[in-house]
Design a protein around this motif. Structure first.
Motif, PDB file in Angstrom:
ATOM      1  N   TRP A  33     -26.681 -30.699 -30.777  1.00  0.00           N
ATOM      2  CA  TRP A  33     -25.717 -31.454 -31.578  1.00  0.00           C
ATOM      3  C   TRP A  33     -24.362 -30.781 -31.700  1.00  0.00           C
ATOM      4  O   TRP A  33     -23.432 -31.354 -32.255  1.00  0.00           O
ATOM      5  N   GLU A  70     -24.214 -33.984 -26.870  1.00  0.00           N
ATOM      6  CA  GLU A  70     -24.678 -35.066 -27.738  1.00  0.00           C
ATOM      7  C   GLU A  70     -23.792 -35.234 -28.965  1.00  0.00           C
ATOM      8  O   GLU A  70     -23.355 -36.339 -29.299  1.00  0.00           O
ATOM      9  N   TRP A  87     -21.376 -38.486 -29.883  1.00  0.00           N
ATOM     10  CA  TRP A  87     -21.480 -39.230 -31.140  1.00  0.00           C
ATOM     11  C   TRP A  87     -20.156 -39.206 -31.907  1.00  0.00           C
ATOM     12  O   TRP A  87     -19.735 -40.226 -32.456  1.00  0.00           O
ATOM     13  N   ARG A 145     -31.564 -37.841 -30.146  1.00  0.00           N
ATOM     14  CA  ARG A 145     -30.750 -36.652 -29.959  1.00  0.00           C
ATOM     15  C   ARG A 145     -31.162 -35.932 -28.688  1.00  0.00           C
ATOM     16  O   ARG A 145     -30.451 -35.075 -28.215  1.00  0.00           O
ATOM     17  N   GLU A 146     -32.316 -36.242 -28.151  1.00  0.00           N
ATOM     18  CA  GLU A 146     -32.717 -35.635 -26.894  1.00  0.00           C
ATOM     19  C   GLU A 146     -33.808 -36.491 -26.280  1.00  0.00           C
ATOM     20  O   GLU A 146     -34.339 -37.386 -26.934  1.00  0.00           O
ATOM     21  N   TRP A 205     -25.315 -42.200 -23.207  1.00  0.00           N
ATOM     22  CA  TRP A 205     -26.020 -41.747 -24.397  1.00  0.00           C
ATOM     23  C   TRP A 205     -26.916 -40.571 -24.009  1.00  0.00           C
ATOM     24  O   TRP A 205     -27.500 -40.547 -22.931  1.00  0.00           O
ATOM     25  N   GLY A 206     -27.019 -39.577 -24.875  1.00  0.00           N
ATOM     26  CA  GLY A 206     -27.653 -38.309 -24.557  1.00  0.00           C
ATOM     27  C   GLY A 206     -28.942 -38.358 -23.779  1.00  0.00           C
ATOM     28  O   GLY A 206     -29.057 -37.763 -22.698  1.00  0.00           O
TER      29      GLY A 206
END
Length: 292
Positions: free
Chosen positions: A13, A17, A21, A185-186, A243-244
């Motif tokens: 984060w 990622e 965001w 997130r992953e 997107w991640g």
């Protein structure tokens, strides 16, 4: 990282990622803001309340809670420095003066004892490496009788993103599904109880974690909301492709497979095109509990 035990998530984060965001905060809020009313109604934030927003990201829920708290205050807590910078900018631009944003790990961050009346989270609770420790820390930060209202994914239960992902798995076999704030997130190629989008998707596990952390009256209710992914299928596919979790897997396959996946993703989104946007139904658990 100092004061961080959830190192893997902190690295994610504060890397690609988190930057994605932060750079696309309006798009991610379009994906997830349909759940705001469910969350804030359950939280019942009153004038003067002190609110903790766990995994606040770009801070939309923090700002909404701060407005609802009136003479009170809302504190957003997150691991992601890029998103916290964006959250502070947005709060200042919107004139929300009673919101504060803190970089920290909810599992260990020294939150003030009994310093909050209510804790909320919009899809920020699925990424703890030790969820019982995290929720025990949150419980200590709530006054006796304090409450939580949280959202986690109801994975695979009517979510229209799942068939979209299913269409591209031939070319992206590592893509199993999932989302943080309906955006993972992953990647989700892991056990459901590990940190990740599905980690709090089982109501029994939710009750086990929260009761283990000292909460009572744990409830889980299914909620749905429309999620806006783009202007049209091409725009939505480009956003999803960046997107991640999708981007991570795209980088691991051959260029031809990635190109096929992007085309398939676009076609899979076409049935969800409406005159003004691509909308898919998202599904979640609304979790409530009390700190005795």
């Amino acid at each position: 990282m100092r004061g961080i035990v959830n190192v893997e998530q902190a690295e994610a984060w504060n890397g690609y990622e988190g930057n994605h965001w932060a750079g696309n905060h309006d798009r991610y809020d379009a994906v997830n803001s349909g759940f705001n009313d469910h969350l804030l109604s359950a939280a019942a934030v009153g004038d003067g309340d002190r609110v903790l927003d766990i995994g606040c990201g770009n801070g939309q829920v923090t700002r909404l809670a701060a407005r609802q708290a009136g003479r009170g205050h809302a504190t957003g807590l997150d691991l992601s420095a890029p998103m916290l910078r964006r959250a502070r900018e947005l709060a200042a631009a919107e004139g929300v003066a009673n919101a504060t944003f803190i970089e920290g790990d909810a599992q260990v961050h020294p939150l003030p004892a009994a310093g909050f009346d209510v804790a909320v989270s919009r899809f920020g609770i699925m990424f703890f490496s030790d969820p019982v420790a995290a929720f025990a820390n949150i419980a200590r930060a709530l006054r006796p009788g304090g409450r939580v209202a949280l959202l986690s994914l109801r994975a695979g239960d009517g979510s229209e993103l799942e068939p979209v992902f299913a269409a591209v798995r031939r070319d992206l076999p590592g893509l199993v599904g999932g989302a943080r704030e309906s955006g993972a997130r992953e990647p989700v190629a892991r056990e459901p109880v590990a940190p990740g989008p599905d980690s709090m998707s089982d109501p029994d596990r939710v009750r086990q974690v929260l009761t283990g952390a000292g909460f009572t009256d744990v409830g889980t209710s299914p909620v749905d909301a429309p999620q806006v992914w783009g202007r049209d299928a091409e725009d939505a596919a480009a956003f999803l492709g960046a997107w991640g979790p999708v981007q991570h897997i795209m980088r691991q396959v051959e260029p031809d497979a990635a190109a096929r996946a992007r085309h398939t993703l676009t076609e899979a989104l076409r049935p969800f095109e409406q005159p003004d946007a691509v909308r898919l139904r998202g599904t979640a658990w609304l979790i409530t509990a009390i700190r005795p």
